[in-house]
Design an enzyme around this catalytic site. Structure first.
Site, PDB file in Angstrom:
ATOM      1  N   CYS A  11      -6.188 -14.424  19.594  1.00 46.12           N
ATOM      2  CA  CYS A  11      -6.781 -13.279  20.273  1.00 46.12           C
ATOM      3  C   CYS A  11      -5.964 -12.032  19.951  1.00 46.12           C
ATOM      4  O   CYS A  11      -4.993 -12.081  19.202  1.00 46.12           O
ATOM      5  CB  CYS A  11      -6.846 -13.509  21.781  1.00 46.12           C
ATOM      6  SG  CYS A  11      -5.240 -13.723  22.543  1.00 46.12           S
ATOM      7  N   CYS A  14      -2.079 -12.071  20.148  1.00 43.71           N
ATOM      8  CA  CYS A  14      -1.327 -12.762  19.100  1.00 43.71           C
ATOM      9  C   CYS A  14      -1.188 -11.860  17.883  1.00 43.71           C
ATOM     10  O   CYS A  14      -0.148 -11.828  17.236  1.00 43.71           O
ATOM     11  CB  CYS A  14      -2.033 -14.041  18.686  1.00 43.71           C
ATOM     12  SG  CYS A  14      -2.621 -15.024  20.057  1.00 43.71           S
TER      13      CYS A  14
END
Lengths: 82, 354
Positions: A11, A14
């Site tokens: 997502c 990250c």
């Protein structure tokens, strides 16, 4: 040679962490290999409860939040010097 | 090392709270409040005097609604996200897991639902969190109480309801959201569905060493609050503006009582239909509350609309797809059914009582 792993399913958080870690390593002119870990079984092997997680040379330095560039720089220098 | 850190943290915090925060915090809140009070008169001045639209006209009403609600909601959101960001710096998922591990079920469900509100949680962490909880001995039903409460009873939903519909509706939403999370988790625990967790999850042996606790100072916590504002408000503001624009349109153009027939109290079937429509819809609270506000104004019943909102937020198809990685289909179906039934019950209850 450093191994830097970013743990997370991929997502936005990250990706942000990945960018910060790369910037920190580049600033320190470190030769580092970046690995993206998105497999949950592999993530859980690091006992990380919330993503994103940052692993430097197989040691979890941070999980569940996005650290600042200064923090990552501190961890990287600590590990490369000791 | 870890116990050292704990000691340092507990000893360090009380003394390291700088005096300047005690002085700055009330000043900041006072300035915020003064500005907040000016929003309603300012929106009227802008719409009716400067732009010159007639009060009571469709366009005038819609525009004034939009110009008032948008800054109001964004200001409320900023203040609350900042405060909650600081509160959350005291809770980590690791700490929450430690509190919940080995708890008896009923007490565990209640605790888990409340911790779901304050523990920082991002929906992309649902899977590692689930595995981490279950393998550490947190009962399945208690884990579910946490997973249901965390997205449903969040600060964005509660503060938007407070700003647009008043504190009673906000409190009602929060209380019933917690009850649903507690009861649904307890029911799932009673059903004994541990065998419907995917096999690979049960084989995971987590090492006991969790990452070291980092001791945070007050400036760190304030920074985390500010980061939460930048992150969350930065992400949701388009939904708020979009939602309020739709709400403003409904406010100005849809006739009073228009929705009473299809979403009113007398349409008994509207509650389950609203829940069913809400499942595939995925939106965050920021986008849905302004629409809910406008729907209520036009005659929709509160229970029906709250059920719709809970279904949109708590029962989302994308989250079920993510959970499918760790849960077998049967357990996901039970989860959706139990939570769905809870929401429908709440919807009917409100329609009956209010």
């Amino acid at each position: 040679m450093l191994t830097i792993k970013v743990l997370g399913p991929g997502c936005a958080n990250c990706k942000k962490l990945d960018a910060i870690a790369r910037e920190a390593a580049a600033n320190l002119q470190l030769d580092a290999e970046f690995i993206k870990v998105s497999d949950f079984a592999e993530i859980m092997a690091y006992s990380v409860l919330s993503t994103p997680g940052l692993v430097i040379n197989d040691k979890v330095v941070c999980a569940g939040r996005i650290p600042t560039l200064a923090e990552v720089t501190k961890w990287l220098t600590a590990i490369t010097n000791g | 090392m870890t116990s050292d850190h704990f000691k340092k943290e507990s000893a360090g915090n009380a003394s390291s709270l700088p005096i300047k925060y005690f002085l700055l915090a009330p000043l900041g809140v006072a300035a915020w409040w003064l500005l907040y009070r000016q929003l309603d008169p300012f929106s009227r001045l802008l719409t009716f005097d400067l732009i010159g639209l007639a009060p009571g006209s469709h366009l005038g009403d819609a525009l004034q609604f939009f110009l008032y609600d948008t800054p109001k909601v964004l200001m409320l959101l900023t203040l609350v996200v900042f405060g909650v960001g600081i509160i959350r710096s005291f809770f980590t998922p690791e700490r929450t897991r430690k509190i919940l591990a080995g708890r008896r079920e009923s007490v565990g469900n209640v605790l888990a639902a409340h911790l779901g509100i304050v523990t920082p949680f991002c929906s992309c962490s649902a899977v590692p969190l689930f595995i981490g909880f279950v393998t550490a001995g947190v009962p399945l039903g208690v884990t579910f109480s946490f997973l249901i409460a965390a997205p449903m009873v969040n600060e964005i939903a509660v503060i938007l309801l407070f700003g647009l519909l008043g504190w009673k509706v906000a409190a009602l939403y929060m209380a019933t959201g917690l009850v649903i999370a507690i009861v649904a988790g307890w029911v799932i625990g009673r059903l004994g569905m541990e065998m419907y967790i995917e096999d690979w999850v049960r084989e995971i042996r987590m090492s006991a060493d969790t990452p070291e606790e980092i001791s945070l100072s007050w400036p760190d916590r304030v920074r985390m609050g500010a980061e939460a504002v930048r992150d969350i408000v930065g992400k949701v503001w388009p939904y708020v503006v979009g939602g309020i624009a739709v709400g403003a349109g409904i406010h100005g153009y849809v006739p009073e009582g228009f929705l009473a027939g299809i979403m009113g109290k007398d349409a008994w079937w509207s509650v389950p239909v609203a829940v069913a429509i809400g499942i595939p819809l995925y939106s965050n609270a920021a986008g849905i509350v302004p629409v809910v506000h406008a729907l209520i104004e036009k005659g929709a019943a509160l229970g029906t609309v709250l059920a719709f909102m809970m279904s949109v937020i708590a029962l989302s198809l994308p989250e079920m797809v993510i959970l499918r990685k760790v849960l077998k289909l049967r357990l996901i179906a039970v989860f959706a059914a139990v939570v769905g039934l809870g929401i429908i019950t709440v919807g009917y209850l409100f329609n009956l009582l209010i």
